[in-house]
Motif scaffolding. Structure first.
Motif, short mmCIF file in Angstrom:
data_model
loop_
_atom_site.label_atom_id
_atom_site.label_comp_id
_atom_site.label_asym_id
_atom_site.label_seq_id
_atom_site.Cartn_x
_atom_site.Cartn_y
_atom_site.Cartn_z
N ALA A 139 0.83 -1.21 0.00
CA ALA A 139 0.00 0.00 0.00
C ALA A 139 0.85 1.25 0.00
O ALA A 139 0.55 2.23 -0.70
CB ALA A 139 -0.93 -0.01 1.21
N ARG A 140 1.94 1.23 0.77
CA ARG A 140 2.80 2.41 0.81
C ARG A 140 3.55 2.61 -0.50
O ARG A 140 3.89 3.74 -0.88
CB ARG A 140 3.80 2.30 1.98
CG ARG A 140 3.16 2.21 3.35
CD ARG A 140 2.59 3.54 3.87
NE ARG A 140 1.53 4.10 3.05
CZ ARG A 140 0.27 3.69 3.07
NH1 ARG A 140 -0.09 2.70 3.86
NH2 ARG A 140 -0.65 4.26 2.31
N ALA A 153 -4.43 7.53 3.76
CA ALA A 153 -3.37 6.76 4.42
C ALA A 153 -1.98 7.18 3.97
O ALA A 153 -0.98 6.76 4.56
CB ALA A 153 -3.57 5.27 4.17
N VAL A 154 -1.90 8.04 2.96
CA VAL A 154 -0.61 8.60 2.55
C VAL A 154 0.09 9.27 3.73
O VAL A 154 1.32 9.28 3.81
CB VAL A 154 -0.83 9.63 1.42
CG1 VAL A 154 0.47 10.32 1.05
CG2 VAL A 154 -1.41 8.93 0.19
N VAL A 155 -0.67 9.79 4.68
CA VAL A 155 -0.06 10.49 5.81
C VAL A 155 0.74 9.57 6.70
O VAL A 155 1.47 10.03 7.58
CB VAL A 155 -1.12 11.24 6.65
CG1 VAL A 155 -1.77 12.34 5.84
CG2 VAL A 155 -2.18 10.27 7.18
N LEU A 156 0.61 8.26 6.51
CA LEU A 156 1.41 7.32 7.29
C LEU A 156 2.86 7.26 6.82
O LEU A 156 3.68 6.59 7.46
CB LEU A 156 0.79 5.92 7.22
CG LEU A 156 -0.64 5.79 7.76
CD1 LEU A 156 -1.14 4.37 7.59
CD2 LEU A 156 -0.71 6.22 9.22
N VAL A 166 -6.45 -4.42 8.30
CA VAL A 166 -5.16 -3.82 8.00
C VAL A 166 -5.13 -3.33 6.55
O VAL A 166 -4.64 -2.23 6.26
CB VAL A 166 -4.02 -4.82 8.26
CG1 VAL A 166 -2.70 -4.32 7.66
CG2 VAL A 166 -3.87 -5.07 9.75
N THR A 167 -5.66 -4.13 5.65
CA THR A 167 -5.67 -3.75 4.24
C THR A 167 -6.47 -2.48 4.01
O THR A 167 -6.01 -1.56 3.32
CB THR A 167 -6.26 -4.90 3.39
OG1 THR A 167 -5.50 -6.09 3.61
CG2 THR A 167 -6.24 -4.55 1.91
N LEU A 168 -7.66 -2.42 4.58
CA LEU A 168 -8.50 -1.24 4.36
C LEU A 168 -7.90 0.01 4.99
O LEU A 168 -8.00 1.11 4.42
CB LEU A 168 -9.90 -1.50 4.91
CG LEU A 168 -10.72 -2.57 4.19
CD1 LEU A 168 -12.13 -2.65 4.76
CD2 LEU A 168 -10.78 -2.30 2.69
N VAL A 169 -7.28 -0.13 6.16
CA VAL A 169 -6.62 1.04 6.77
C VAL A 169 -5.43 1.46 5.92
O VAL A 169 -5.18 2.66 5.72
CB VAL A 169 -6.19 0.73 8.21
CG1 VAL A 169 -5.42 1.91 8.81
CG2 VAL A 169 -7.39 0.40 9.08
N SER A 170 -4.69 0.50 5.38
CA SER A 170 -3.49 0.80 4.61
C SER A 170 -3.80 1.50 3.29
O SER A 170 -2.98 2.29 2.80
CB SER A 170 -2.71 -0.48 4.33
OG SER A 170 -2.24 -1.07 5.53
N ALA A 224 2.17 0.29 13.80
CA ALA A 224 0.74 0.51 14.06
C ALA A 224 -0.10 -0.58 13.41
O ALA A 224 -1.08 -1.06 14.00
CB ALA A 224 0.33 1.89 13.55
N MET A 225 0.24 -0.98 12.19
CA MET A 225 -0.53 -2.02 11.51
C MET A 225 -0.47 -3.34 12.26
O MET A 225 -1.46 -4.09 12.31
CB MET A 225 -0.02 -2.22 10.08
CG MET A 225 -0.31 -1.07 9.14
SD MET A 225 -2.08 -0.71 8.99
CE MET A 225 -2.08 0.94 9.68
#
Length: 423
Positions: A45-46, A182-185, A173-177, A146-147
């Motif tokens: 995701a990242r 979620a770019v802010v992570l 985890v997938t949906l949060v990622s 966090a994940m």
């Protein structure tokens, strides 16, 4: 791992021969340890977010933070609020609140909490690397941690749902990622650290490790203004234990009551910790609130203030219809059966947090990234459709695709400096 994030036990997939596990490659993701699967999903995701950021950077003109077409490090480490955290890491906080010619407090560093910039500052000293390298990398690693805690908190915080669907934690985890913001992570913002601490608090609370919970709450109070809604979660936890004790399913001793009372006190105190420090250092009553006013369209901080003129600005005559639809959607997500399959702590957190956001902030473009912390809603979304398996996979895949599309829109529309509205 199936398309909906479900990790199935070897040999249980429909249509596979009994000896299928022996034919599986050792690279089959379904055989990986849970933490490897979590980190693989997060890394993927990242990587997608990094591509989106690079595309936006290629189209970015000159900004106050960097020249045209900034590098990835500049884009993730210097833009928007990252500049404030960078200043705090380098200079600390002013001893006096800056004021304009009208005597009103101007925008200043006291609006930003200290734990993240001080952590990055320590790592900069240790590594001798610059802010724009250390800060985004720190956020990226904090997001990975966090994940892992998000996964474990769903395992412990939704045992009935996980028993029926073992893949729910990884699906969450997938949906949060892949969440639209979620770019802010992976940028120099506090969301990754805050998400880590929120997930740790909920996990420790579910496990009844109250002393450790109190310690994490104090750190949360120095990271983001979200400790007060966590006090509501503590109260819900106490109520749940009391009701279980009434049914003979739990036992509450006087020592338990003392621990729970102390934890509630720490949660409330954490919510006022940073505003108290601001007032003590500057000598200005309500220094934190006066600073917050400098960022608002109207210089006042009142509960639920700002919704009228902000809605009118964004949506015109349709503003209240949009708000009504948004409230209806939130309520629906909180009352569907999938939400009630969460334990009370994970169910209460997004409800208390979203209500707190509505009351405490001026609604604007930053609201979208604040929603990352309401991660239990990811478990609810993943669990809305339970059967048949094909419908569940289609639902999950559709949500993931939609979120990635919205993430591309968000990065292009808000992370680039175009309208001036901050992400």
């Amino acid at each position: 791992m199936t398309s909906d994030g479900t990790v199935t036990a070897p040999g249980t997939e429909s249509g596979l021969a009994a000896d299928a596990p022996r034919r599986r490659s050792r690279w089959d993701a379904r055989t990986w340890p849970w933490w490897v699967q979590v980190l693989a999903v997060y890394a993927g995701a990242r990587a997608v977010s990094a591509v989106l950021l690079l595309v936006a950077a290629a189209a970015q003109g000159v900004t106050p933070w960097a020249p045209a077409h900034p590098s990835y490090a500049q884009t993730t480490g210097l833009f928007w609020d990252a500049g404030w955290y960078h200043r705090i890491a380098d200079e600390g906080y002013p001893s006096e609140l800056p004021r304009g010619a009208d005597g009103l407090v101007q925008q200043n560093a006291w609006a930003f909490f200290p734990l993240y910039p001080m952590l990055v500052r320590g790592l900069m000293v240790a590594t001798t690397l610059p802010w724009e390298v250390v800060a985004p990398t720190t956020s990226l690693l904090l997001g990975a941690a966090a994940m892992l805690l998000v996964h474990r908190s769903v395992v412990d915080g939704a045992p009935r749902a996980v028993a029926a669907r073992p893949g729910l934690p990884l699906a969450t985890v997938t949906l949060v990622s892949v969440f639209p913001t979620a770019v802010v992570l992976q940028v120099a913002y506090t969301e990754a650290l805050a998400l880590l601490l929120v997930a740790a608090t909920l996990l420790l609370l579910v496990r009844r490790q109250y002393l450790a919970t109190a310690g994490v709450l104090l750190l949360l109070g120095l990271t983001r203004a979200v400790a007060l809604p966590m006090a509501v979660v503590v109260a819900v936890h106490v109520l749940a234990r009391w009701r279980a004790a009434r049914r003979g399913e739990d036992r509450l001793t006087p020592l338990d009551w003392a621990r729970l009372g102390g934890l509630g006190g720490v949660a409330v105190a954490s919510g006022f910790l940073w505003p108290g420090i601001c007032q003590w250092v500057t000598g200005v009553p309500e220094a934190y609130l006066r600073t917050q006013e400098a960022w608002r369209g109207r210089r006042e901080v009142t509960p639920f203030g700002g919704w009228d003129y902000v809605l009118d600005f964004w949506f015109g005559d349709h503003g209240w219809l949009v708000l009504g639809a948004a409230v209806a959607l939130v309520v629906a997500v909180l009352v569907v059966p999938a939400a009630w399959r969460l334990r009370p702590e994970l169910h209460a957190w997004p409800a208390a947090y979203l209500l707190y956001l509505a009351a405490a902030i001026e609604p604007g473009s930053s609201l979208a990234r604040f929603l990352v912390l309401a991660y239990p809603l990811g478990a609810v979304t993943a669990g809305v459709v339970t059967r048949p398996a094909g419908a569940r996979r289609a639902w999950f895949t559709g949500v993931v695709v939609l979120m990635l599309v919205l993430q591309a829109v968000w990065v292009w529309r808000f992370w680039r400096l175009t309208s001036g509205w901050p992400p």
